[in-house]
Design a protein around this motif. Sequence first.
Motif, short mmCIF file in Angstrom:
data_model
loop_
_atom_site.label_atom_id
_atom_site.label_comp_id
_atom_site.label_asym_id
_atom_site.label_seq_id
_atom_site.Cartn_x
_atom_site.Cartn_y
_atom_site.Cartn_z
N GLU A 147 73.98 140.57 15.04
CA GLU A 147 74.92 140.00 14.44
C GLU A 147 76.39 140.86 14.88
OE1 GLU A 147 75.30 136.84 13.61
OE2 GLU A 147 77.68 137.13 12.73
N PRO A 148 76.35 142.01 14.71
CA PRO A 148 77.63 142.79 15.03
C PRO A 148 78.36 142.44 16.31
CG PRO A 148 76.42 144.07 13.73
CD PRO A 148 75.42 142.81 14.12
N ALA A 149 77.07 142.45 17.47
CA ALA A 149 77.63 142.28 18.87
C ALA A 149 78.06 140.88 18.79
CB ALA A 149 76.29 142.89 19.54
N VAL A 150 77.47 139.75 18.49
CA VAL A 150 77.62 138.39 18.61
C VAL A 150 78.99 138.15 18.16
CG1 VAL A 150 76.90 136.09 18.10
CG2 VAL A 150 75.12 137.91 19.09
N ALA A 151 79.40 138.82 16.89
CA ALA A 151 80.52 138.41 16.26
C ALA A 151 81.68 138.88 17.38
CB ALA A 151 80.38 138.86 14.89
N TRP A 152 81.46 140.04 17.52
CA TRP A 152 82.56 140.76 18.39
C TRP A 152 82.64 140.07 19.64
CZ3 TRP A 152 82.34 143.10 23.34
CH2 TRP A 152 83.63 143.92 23.74
N LEU A 153 81.72 139.64 20.41
CA LEU A 153 81.90 138.94 21.58
C LEU A 153 82.64 137.64 21.34
CD1 LEU A 153 78.13 139.36 23.18
CD2 LEU A 153 80.28 139.92 24.26
N VAL A 154 82.35 136.99 20.30
CA VAL A 154 82.89 135.51 20.04
C VAL A 154 84.45 135.96 19.57
CG1 VAL A 154 83.15 133.75 18.48
CG2 VAL A 154 80.95 134.49 19.21
N GLU A 155 84.67 136.89 18.97
CA GLU A 155 86.06 137.28 18.57
C GLU A 155 86.89 137.85 19.71
OE1 GLU A 155 85.73 140.30 15.53
OE2 GLU A 155 84.87 139.07 14.24
N ASN A 156 86.36 138.83 20.73
CA ASN A 156 87.19 139.14 21.44
C ASN A 156 87.04 138.64 23.17
OD1 ASN A 156 87.26 141.04 19.64
ND2 ASN A 156 87.95 142.68 21.09
N HIS A 157 86.02 137.79 23.39
CA HIS A 157 85.93 137.19 24.64
C HIS A 157 85.95 135.71 24.65
CE1 HIS A 157 85.44 141.10 26.58
NE2 HIS A 157 84.87 141.52 25.57
N ASN A 158 86.40 135.30 23.44
CA ASN A 158 86.78 133.96 23.19
C ASN A 158 85.49 132.98 23.82
OD1 ASN A 158 88.08 131.89 22.44
ND2 ASN A 158 89.34 131.67 24.17
N ILE A 159 84.38 133.42 23.70
CA ILE A 159 83.20 132.89 24.45
C ILE A 159 82.30 132.08 23.22
CG2 ILE A 159 82.72 134.11 26.48
CD1 ILE A 159 80.41 135.45 24.91
N THR A 160 81.54 131.19 23.39
CA THR A 160 80.86 130.55 22.41
C THR A 160 79.76 131.31 21.84
OG1 THR A 160 79.20 129.61 23.96
CG2 THR A 160 81.11 128.17 23.53
N ARG A 161 79.45 131.02 20.39
CA ARG A 161 78.34 131.77 19.95
C ARG A 161 77.19 131.69 20.77
NH1 ARG A 161 78.33 134.17 14.81
NH2 ARG A 161 76.01 134.64 14.33
N LYS A 162 76.82 130.52 21.54
CA LYS A 162 75.44 130.21 22.23
C LYS A 162 75.69 131.36 23.34
CE LYS A 162 73.12 126.33 24.06
NZ LYS A 162 73.35 125.06 24.46
N LYS A 163 76.82 131.53 24.17
CA LYS A 163 76.79 132.34 25.17
C LYS A 163 76.55 133.74 24.78
CE LYS A 163 79.05 130.80 29.45
NZ LYS A 163 80.63 129.98 29.53
N ALA A 164 77.40 134.19 23.75
CA ALA A 164 77.19 135.53 23.15
C ALA A 164 75.77 135.92 22.85
CB ALA A 164 78.06 135.76 21.86
N CYS A 165 75.01 134.73 22.28
CA CYS A 165 73.84 135.10 22.05
C CYS A 165 72.59 135.17 23.43
CB CYS A 165 73.05 133.91 21.04
SG CYS A 165 73.61 133.90 19.61
N VAL A 166 72.88 134.36 24.29
CA VAL A 166 72.33 134.56 25.47
C VAL A 166 72.29 135.93 26.04
CG1 VAL A 166 72.03 133.72 27.84
CG2 VAL A 166 72.20 131.90 26.03
N TRP A 167 73.57 136.39 26.17
CA TRP A 167 73.79 137.56 26.89
C TRP A 167 73.29 138.69 25.95
CZ3 TRP A 167 74.13 137.86 31.75
CH2 TRP A 167 74.70 136.82 32.25
N ALA A 168 73.47 138.82 24.63
CA ALA A 168 73.12 139.96 23.86
C ALA A 168 71.24 139.82 23.96
CB ALA A 168 73.72 139.61 22.50
#
Length: 455
Positions: free
Chosen positions: A335-356
């Motif tokens: 969750e810390p990584a996903v939350a950061w990706l969403v906050e700083n890279h303006n990507i959807t939660r879904k995309k953040a989850c796929v990459w992480a």
Amino acid sequence: MTETKQSIHGAWSSRFAFILAATGSAVGLGNIWKFPYITGENGGGAFVLVYLLCVALIGIPIMIAETMMGRRGRQSPINTMQTLARDAGADESWHYLGWLGVVTGFLILSYYSVIAGWAISYVFKSLSGSFYGDGDSVDHIAKLFDGFIGSPMQLVFWHSLFMLATMAVVVRGVQGGLEKAVRFLMPSLFALLLVMVGYAMSSGAYQQGLDFMFDPDFSKIDGHSILTAMGHAFFTLSLGMGAIMVYGSYLPKGVSIAKTSFIVAGADTAVALLAGIAIFPIVFANNLEPSSGPGLIFQTLPIAFGQMSGGLIFGTLFFILLVFAALSSSISLIEPAVAWLVENHNITRKKACVWAGLLTWLLGLGTVFSFNIWSDFKLFDRTIFNLLDYLTANLLLPIGGFFVAVFAGWIMLRQHSEEELEIGSAPAYDLWRFLVRYVSPAAVFLVFLNVVGVL
Ligand code: PFF
């Protein structure tokens, strides 16, 4: 201003929801799989005592600090650290502490998922009656386990399944499903552990198991055991990498952080002790080695399930609950990584989850192969799995926790932590502050010095 600040990722619906989620994060493989086998490897009682001391003196104060910092920052740990540092007039490079946590979370999840995969596979092994064999049951269960971990394809399959399940939950965000699942999970897990303790009582070696766990023999521990006990206190309470911080960031105002931390740490410790009390009598009753390593619960409990009446049902239920306990922990690792990706890279939660998720899955292959085709490959005298475990639990989490304590105790303004903690009584606040300023960091430091041989 901070009074009304909300996380963009949502919030827990109540104090109880937070307690459930944080307990879900804390209670997992660490309690049921890891605690018994490291207790076995480190000689029992004295190790357990050091672990309990670490939970009380280092774990609980740092849990309070992490939750408090998360709620004040209301963002992913990386951004929270930056904001808090700025508010305190300190250097913003404190946000690297958030980064350290993200990296640690990836590394832990990469092997955590592989072991959780073992647990999923054992659900099916139990259901299909694989715990019942002709002849010697100890031998049969050992062969079953060795054959299983020797097969990279099987391990990759179950690891992939667990990673998929983790990402499927994380994609929905904190409240979706998690609260409800943990509400049912924790009491059931507790009840089933009690059933296992009941079985252990009738195993003929109950007292021997209890003595092993609670009769301390200090000649059995050294600096390394103490480091392992301290590292495990961090691991089992999910501290030192931002998991509890990010959960704290979804915590509504007006909830007593100190009280919730005691409840979470208490529940976590109770589950670990119960797991030990259930497992060691079975170990001794069957003349197994307590120090047989990461396979311990997979080599002991199935023997019990194979012998007890209703073992098929209990065995299946037990491994199902273990998988869910692992799942409610694994989501907090990422969750810390996903939350950061969403906050700083303006990507959807879904995309953040796929990459992480993909990255963690890939890293996990190292652990999978360390049990079979790469089992002879050693770095610093350790297999990839052992190295990841040592690096994260014994080094990175305590280092992360050390800096959390230093930040909460020395960098954050007293007024801010006082405001956020809302501990009604001044002596209680002072005690917490004393612990995070002096006791917890000094303890971590001394344990490290001891291990490198300076003390
Ligand atoms: N506390 C979890 C367990 O005992 O299984 C593992 C864990 C979760 C460790 C989250 C660290 C973390 F941040």
